[in-house]
Design a protein around this motif. Structure first.
Motif, short mmCIF file in Angstrom:
data_model
loop_
_atom_site.label_atom_id
_atom_site.label_comp_id
_atom_site.label_asym_id
_atom_site.label_seq_id
_atom_site.Cartn_x
_atom_site.Cartn_y
_atom_site.Cartn_z
N PRO A 141 0.81 -1.22 0.00
CA PRO A 141 0.00 0.00 0.00
C PRO A 141 0.84 1.27 0.00
O PRO A 141 1.81 1.38 0.72
CB PRO A 141 -0.83 -0.11 1.27
N GLY A 142 0.44 2.20 -0.84
CA GLY A 142 1.06 3.51 -0.86
C GLY A 142 2.26 3.68 -1.76
O GLY A 142 2.83 4.75 -1.84
N SER A 143 2.68 2.65 -2.45
CA SER A 143 3.84 2.77 -3.34
C SER A 143 3.38 2.64 -4.79
O SER A 143 2.33 2.09 -5.08
CB SER A 143 4.88 1.70 -3.02
N ALA A 144 4.21 3.19 -5.70
CA ALA A 144 3.91 3.12 -7.13
C ALA A 144 5.20 3.28 -7.91
O ALA A 144 6.13 3.95 -7.47
CB ALA A 144 2.91 4.19 -7.53
N CYS A 145 5.25 2.64 -9.09
CA CYS A 145 6.40 2.74 -9.99
C CYS A 145 5.92 3.29 -11.33
O CYS A 145 4.87 2.90 -11.82
CB CYS A 145 7.02 1.37 -10.24
N GLY A 146 6.72 4.15 -11.92
CA GLY A 146 6.41 4.69 -13.24
C GLY A 146 6.86 3.73 -14.32
O GLY A 146 7.49 2.70 -14.05
N PRO A 147 6.58 4.03 -15.59
CA PRO A 147 6.95 3.13 -16.69
C PRO A 147 8.46 3.00 -16.87
O PRO A 147 8.92 2.06 -17.49
CB PRO A 147 6.30 3.76 -17.92
N ASN A 148 9.24 3.91 -16.30
CA ASN A 148 10.70 3.81 -16.38
C ASN A 148 11.29 3.08 -15.18
O ASN A 148 12.50 2.99 -15.04
CB ASN A 148 11.32 5.20 -16.50
N GLY A 149 10.44 2.56 -14.29
CA GLY A 149 10.90 1.81 -13.13
C GLY A 149 11.14 2.66 -11.90
O GLY A 149 11.29 2.12 -10.80
#
Length: 105
Positions: free
Chosen positions: A66-74
């Motif tokens: 919960p609460g984390s996210a990664c963009g398309p570049n990692g």
């Protein structure tokens, strides 16, 4: 033994949609998903919190943590309980060549 300087088939291009999909290419676990502009993305799948079991929000992939996210570049775009995101917080991203098949090195 795999030739890592060649491209390997990872998935069919019709399989790439906003919902992440788990695939193993050359015994490397990967999470494949599509961005809002229909670009295919391949990120290294994690053992503890698999990215492929997460969901997408915009162009970011939110794993089960919960609460984390990664963009398309990692690169991490959200880290729980932190306003400053460390520069080294990222997962490995793979270049993708999307034709009828997805090819990754």
């Amino acid at each position: 033994m795999y030739a890592f300087n060649n491209r390997h088939r990872a998935a069919l291009s019709v399989e790439v949609e906003p919902k992440p999909v788990h695939r193993a290419t050359c015994e490397q676990p990967m999470a494949h998903f599509g961005t809002q502009d229909k670009r295919a993305v391949a990120l290294a799948d994690q053992r503890a919190f698999p990215l492929s079991k997460g969901r997408t929000g915009g162009d970011s992939l939110e794993p089960g943590y919960p609460g984390s996210a990664c963009g398309p570049n990692g690169m991490c775009t959200k880290v729980p309980a932190q306003s400053l995101i460390p520069g080294h917080a990222k997962v490995r991203d793979y270049p993708v060549l999307a034709k009828v098949l997805l090819w990754v090195p």
